[in-house]
Design a protein around this motif. Structure first.
Motif, PDB file in Angstrom:
ATOM      1  N   GLY A 299       0.823  -1.208   0.000  1.00  0.00           N
ATOM      2  CA  GLY A 299       0.000   0.000   0.000  1.00  0.00           C
ATOM      3  C   GLY A 299       0.856   1.256   0.000  1.00  0.00           C
ATOM      4  N   PHE A 300       1.957   1.228   0.761  1.00  0.00           N
ATOM      5  CA  PHE A 300       2.886   2.357   0.779  1.00  0.00           C
ATOM      6  C   PHE A 300       3.517   2.552  -0.601  1.00  0.00           C
ATOM      7  CE2 PHE A 300       7.234   3.973   1.385  1.00  0.00           C
ATOM      8  CZ  PHE A 300       6.961   5.184   1.992  1.00  0.00           C
ATOM      9  N   LEU A 301       3.864   1.420  -1.251  1.00  0.00           N
ATOM     10  CA  LEU A 301       4.439   1.490  -2.598  1.00  0.00           C
ATOM     11  C   LEU A 301       3.434   2.092  -3.580  1.00  0.00           C
ATOM     12  CD1 LEU A 301       6.748   0.700  -4.583  1.00  0.00           C
ATOM     13  CD2 LEU A 301       5.612  -1.500  -4.843  1.00  0.00           C
ATOM     14  N   GLY A 302       2.157   1.667  -3.466  1.00  0.00           N
ATOM     15  CA  GLY A 302       1.129   2.202  -4.354  1.00  0.00           C
ATOM     16  C   GLY A 302       0.888   3.691  -4.123  1.00  0.00           C
ATOM     17  N   CYS A 303       0.908   4.109  -2.839  1.00  0.00           N
ATOM     18  CA  CYS A 303       0.722   5.533  -2.526  1.00  0.00           C
ATOM     19  C   CYS A 303       1.825   6.385  -3.139  1.00  0.00           C
ATOM     20  CB  CYS A 303       0.704   5.732  -1.013  1.00  0.00           C
ATOM     21  SG  CYS A 303      -0.816   5.217  -0.203  1.00  0.00           S
ATOM     22  N   CYS A 304       3.065   5.934  -2.973  1.00  0.00           N
ATOM     23  CA  CYS A 304       4.202   6.678  -3.543  1.00  0.00           C
ATOM     24  C   CYS A 304       4.107   6.739  -5.060  1.00  0.00           C
ATOM     25  CB  CYS A 304       5.513   6.012  -3.123  1.00  0.00           C
ATOM     26  SG  CYS A 304       5.896   6.155  -1.369  1.00  0.00           S
ATOM     27  N   GLY A 305       3.713   5.613  -5.660  1.00  0.00           N
ATOM     28  CA  GLY A 305       3.591   5.588  -7.119  1.00  0.00           C
ATOM     29  C   GLY A 305       2.520   6.534  -7.627  1.00  0.00           C
ATOM     30  N   ALA A 306       1.400   6.626  -6.858  1.00  0.00           N
ATOM     31  CA  ALA A 306       0.304   7.498  -7.278  1.00  0.00           C
ATOM     32  C   ALA A 306       0.678   8.972  -7.104  1.00  0.00           C
ATOM     33  CB  ALA A 306      -0.951   7.178  -6.477  1.00  0.00           C
ATOM     34  N   VAL A 307       1.320   9.300  -5.968  1.00  0.00           N
ATOM     35  CA  VAL A 307       1.689  10.690  -5.682  1.00  0.00           C
ATOM     36  C   VAL A 307       2.746  11.185  -6.665  1.00  0.00           C
ATOM     37  CG1 VAL A 307       2.781  12.215  -3.998  1.00  0.00           C
ATOM     38  CG2 VAL A 307       1.057  10.565  -3.243  1.00  0.00           C
ATOM     39  N   LYS A 308       3.749  10.376  -6.921  1.00  0.00           N
ATOM     40  CA  LYS A 308       4.848  10.760  -7.814  1.00  0.00           C
ATOM     41  C   LYS A 308       4.546  10.467  -9.277  1.00  0.00           C
ATOM     42  CE  LYS A 308       8.490  10.134  -4.354  1.00  0.00           C
ATOM     43  NZ  LYS A 308       9.794   9.486  -4.035  1.00  0.00           N
ATOM     44  N   GLU A 309       3.371   9.838  -9.521  1.00  0.00           N
ATOM     45  CA  GLU A 309       2.977   9.446 -10.882  1.00  0.00           C
ATOM     46  C   GLU A 309       4.058   8.609 -11.547  1.00  0.00           C
ATOM     47  OE1 GLU A 309       1.788  12.869 -13.084  1.00  0.00           O
ATOM     48  OE2 GLU A 309      -0.054  13.153 -11.896  1.00  0.00           O
ATOM     49  N   SER A 310       4.544   7.632 -10.784  1.00  0.00           N
ATOM     50  CA  SER A 310       5.583   6.728 -11.281  1.00  0.00           C
ATOM     51  C   SER A 310       4.939   5.472 -11.850  1.00  0.00           C
ATOM     52  CB  SER A 310       6.548   6.358 -10.153  1.00  0.00           C
ATOM     53  OG  SER A 310       7.432   5.341 -10.560  1.00  0.00           O
ATOM     54  N   ARG A 311       5.058   5.267 -13.160  1.00  0.00           N
ATOM     55  CA  ARG A 311       4.474   4.090 -13.803  1.00  0.00           C
ATOM     56  C   ARG A 311       5.179   2.816 -13.344  1.00  0.00           C
ATOM     57  NH1 ARG A 311       3.798   4.244 -19.987  1.00  0.00           N
ATOM     58  NH2 ARG A 311       1.982   2.941 -19.470  1.00  0.00           N
ATOM     59  N   CYS A 312       6.463   2.922 -13.061  1.00  0.00           N
ATOM     60  CA  CYS A 312       7.234   1.755 -12.619  1.00  0.00           C
ATOM     61  C   CYS A 312       6.724   1.249 -11.261  1.00  0.00           C
ATOM     62  CB  CYS A 312       8.710   2.115 -12.540  1.00  0.00           C
ATOM     63  SG  CYS A 312       9.764   0.757 -11.979  1.00  0.00           S
ATOM     64  N   MET A 313       6.539   2.170 -10.326  1.00  0.00           N
ATOM     65  CA  MET A 313       6.069   1.788  -8.999  1.00  0.00           C
ATOM     66  C   MET A 313       4.636   1.266  -9.053  1.00  0.00           C
ATOM     67  SD  MET A 313       7.694   4.850  -6.655  1.00  0.00           S
ATOM     68  CE  MET A 313       7.233   4.072  -5.111  1.00  0.00           C
ATOM     69  N   LEU A 314       3.819   1.890  -9.903  1.00  0.00           N
ATOM     70  CA  LEU A 314       2.447   1.427 -10.040  1.00  0.00           C
ATOM     71  C   LEU A 314       2.388   0.021 -10.638  1.00  0.00           C
ATOM     72  CD1 LEU A 314       0.645   4.668 -11.288  1.00  0.00           C
ATOM     73  CD2 LEU A 314       0.300   3.501  -9.103  1.00  0.00           C
ATOM     74  N   MET A 315       3.266  -0.258 -11.590  1.00  0.00           N
ATOM     75  CA  MET A 315       3.300  -1.591 -12.194  1.00  0.00           C
ATOM     76  C   MET A 315       3.777  -2.638 -11.189  1.00  0.00           C
ATOM     77  SD  MET A 315       2.667  -3.605 -14.608  1.00  0.00           S
ATOM     78  CE  MET A 315       2.132  -2.405 -15.833  1.00  0.00           C
ATOM     79  N   LEU A 316       4.774  -2.282 -10.371  1.00  0.00           N
ATOM     80  CA  LEU A 316       5.240  -3.201  -9.328  1.00  0.00           C
ATOM     81  C   LEU A 316       4.121  -3.474  -8.327  1.00  0.00           C
ATOM     82  CD1 LEU A 316       8.851  -1.846  -8.620  1.00  0.00           C
ATOM     83  CD2 LEU A 316       8.228  -4.005  -9.734  1.00  0.00           C
ATOM     84  N   PHE A 317       3.394  -2.407  -7.980  1.00  0.00           N
ATOM     85  CA  PHE A 317       2.263  -2.545  -7.067  1.00  0.00           C
ATOM     86  C   PHE A 317       1.209  -3.478  -7.656  1.00  0.00           C
ATOM     87  CE2 PHE A 317      -2.019  -1.004  -5.910  1.00  0.00           C
ATOM     88  CZ  PHE A 317      -1.986  -1.213  -4.543  1.00  0.00           C
ATOM     89  N   PHE A 318       0.915  -3.293  -8.933  1.00  0.00           N
ATOM     90  CA  PHE A 318      -0.093  -4.110  -9.618  1.00  0.00           C
ATOM     91  C   PHE A 318       0.317  -5.583  -9.650  1.00  0.00           C
ATOM     92  CE2 PHE A 318      -1.724  -6.171 -13.426  1.00  0.00           C
ATOM     93  CZ  PHE A 318      -3.080  -5.887 -13.353  1.00  0.00           C
ATOM     94  N   ILE A 319       1.569  -5.840 -10.025  1.00  0.00           N
ATOM     95  CA  ILE A 319       2.050  -7.227 -10.140  1.00  0.00           C
ATOM     96  C   ILE A 319       2.058  -7.931  -8.784  1.00  0.00           C
ATOM     97  CG2 ILE A 319       4.051  -8.665 -10.715  1.00  0.00           C
ATOM     98  CD1 ILE A 319       4.743  -6.604 -12.885  1.00  0.00           C
ATOM     99  N   ALA A 320       2.566  -7.225  -7.761  1.00  0.00           N
ATOM    100  CA  ALA A 320       2.641  -7.826  -6.425  1.00  0.00           C
ATOM    101  C   ALA A 320       1.241  -8.106  -5.875  1.00  0.00           C
ATOM    102  CB  ALA A 320       3.404  -6.898  -5.480  1.00  0.00           C
ATOM    103  N   LEU A 321       0.326  -7.166  -6.073  1.00  0.00           N
ATOM    104  CA  LEU A 321      -1.038  -7.348  -5.586  1.00  0.00           C
ATOM    105  C   LEU A 321      -1.729  -8.494  -6.318  1.00  0.00           C
ATOM    106  CD1 LEU A 321      -2.473  -5.777  -3.367  1.00  0.00           C
ATOM    107  CD2 LEU A 321      -3.648  -4.452  -5.133  1.00  0.00           C
ATOM    108  N   LEU A 322      -1.460  -8.607  -7.610  1.00  0.00           N
ATOM    109  CA  LEU A 322      -2.042  -9.695  -8.405  1.00  0.00           C
ATOM    110  C   LEU A 322      -1.526 -11.055  -7.929  1.00  0.00           C
ATOM    111  CD1 LEU A 322      -3.797 -10.574 -10.797  1.00  0.00           C
ATOM    112  CD2 LEU A 322      -1.795 -10.275 -12.271  1.00  0.00           C
ATOM    113  N   LEU A 323      -0.238 -11.128  -7.611  1.00  0.00           N
ATOM    114  CA  LEU A 323       0.347 -12.384  -7.128  1.00  0.00           C
ATOM    115  C   LEU A 323      -0.273 -12.797  -5.785  1.00  0.00           C
ATOM    116  CD1 LEU A 323       4.139 -11.910  -7.974  1.00  0.00           C
ATOM    117  CD2 LEU A 323       2.512 -13.456  -9.084  1.00  0.00           C
ATOM    118  N   ILE A 324      -0.478 -11.816  -4.896  1.00  0.00           N
ATOM    119  CA  ILE A 324      -1.100 -12.121  -3.600  1.00  0.00           C
ATOM    120  C   ILE A 324      -2.521 -12.621  -3.789  1.00  0.00           C
ATOM    121  CG2 ILE A 324      -1.950 -11.090  -1.461  1.00  0.00           C
ATOM    122  CD1 ILE A 324       0.464  -9.314  -1.422  1.00  0.00           C
TER     123      ILE A 324
END
Length: 224
Positions: free
Chosen positions: A53-78
């Motif tokens: 969740g912290f990773l997703g928040c940082c990705g959304a605030v900084k508009e980082s596509r890399c962090m958002l993709m990591l967040f998406f992949i990790a959440l999907l795996l869980i």
């Protein structure tokens, strides 16, 4: 932000469940290990979700596509692991129950032992019997073997002021608790599993929402 908050709530609640479960089955260490397995898994999942969740928040605030993709992949795996775990739990339910009964059978041998090796275990188990109003594990007083008939023994002694036939029964000229502790422990396990399943279902809904929103934000950032 929502997964991070949910991760904190799940982590705190699962830690409380673990402490509560340890107190409930303190007299049976082998059984408590099985009982707490799901709670320990929930603690791990809650911790991971909080970090993600912290990773997703940082990705959304900084508009980082890399962090958002990591967040998406990790959440999907869980989410995939949760679904897989649920399917495996349903498929191998009978095997799990068989292992649980085998564990109880091994604990019965400890109750019947007359050596000093299991004295502490027996004393702790008697505390569980008094607290839960139960006797033995599978077959009531028979699980205690020779220990039950010792002159100074008060094993399974019904200490209620007004014992009822539903709770106590007459055995060897004294009133003892009627229900085996194995049934009590199994009820506690099932109660905790229901709570864990409810939390897991709610968590899955939040995870799906997080996947949809993170991918939507990922696409919006990419279109700028």
């Amino acid at each position: 932000f929502l997964p991070q908050v949910c991760g904190c709530i799940i982590l705190g609640f699962s830690i409380w469940m673990r402490v509560s479960s340890v107190q409930q089955v303190n007299g049976c260490s082998h059984t408590s290990t099985i009982m707490l397995a799901g709670v320990n898994l929930l603690i791990a999942v809650g911790s991971i979700i909080m970090v993600l969740g912290f990773l997703g928040c940082c990705g959304a605030v900084k508009e980082s596509r890399c962090m958002l993709m990591l967040f998406f992949i990790a959440l999907l795996l869980i989410l995939i692991l949760q679904v897989t775990g649920g399917i495996l739990g349903a498929v191998y339910k009978s095997q799990v129950e068989a292992v649980f009964n085998l564990t109880l059978s091994e604990s019965v041998k400890a109750l019947q032992s007359t050596t000093e090796e299991y004295k502490e275990f027996q004393e702790e188990f008697q505390k569980l019997e008094k607290k839960s109003h139960c006797c033995g594990l599978l077959n009531g007083p028979q699980d205690w073997g020779e220990n039950f008939d010792k002159p100074s023994s008060n094993i399974c002694q019904c200490e209620l002021e007004k014992p009822s036939s539903d709770i106590c029964t007459l055995y060897h000229n004294r009133y003892i608790y009627k229900k085996p502790c194995g049934e009590v422990i199994m009820e506690q396990v099932k109660d905790n599993l229901v709570i864990i399943m409810a939390i897991a279902f709610g968590l899955a809904v939040i995870e799906i929402l997080g996947l949809v929103l993170s991918m939507s934000l990922y696409c919006q950032i990419g279109s700028k």
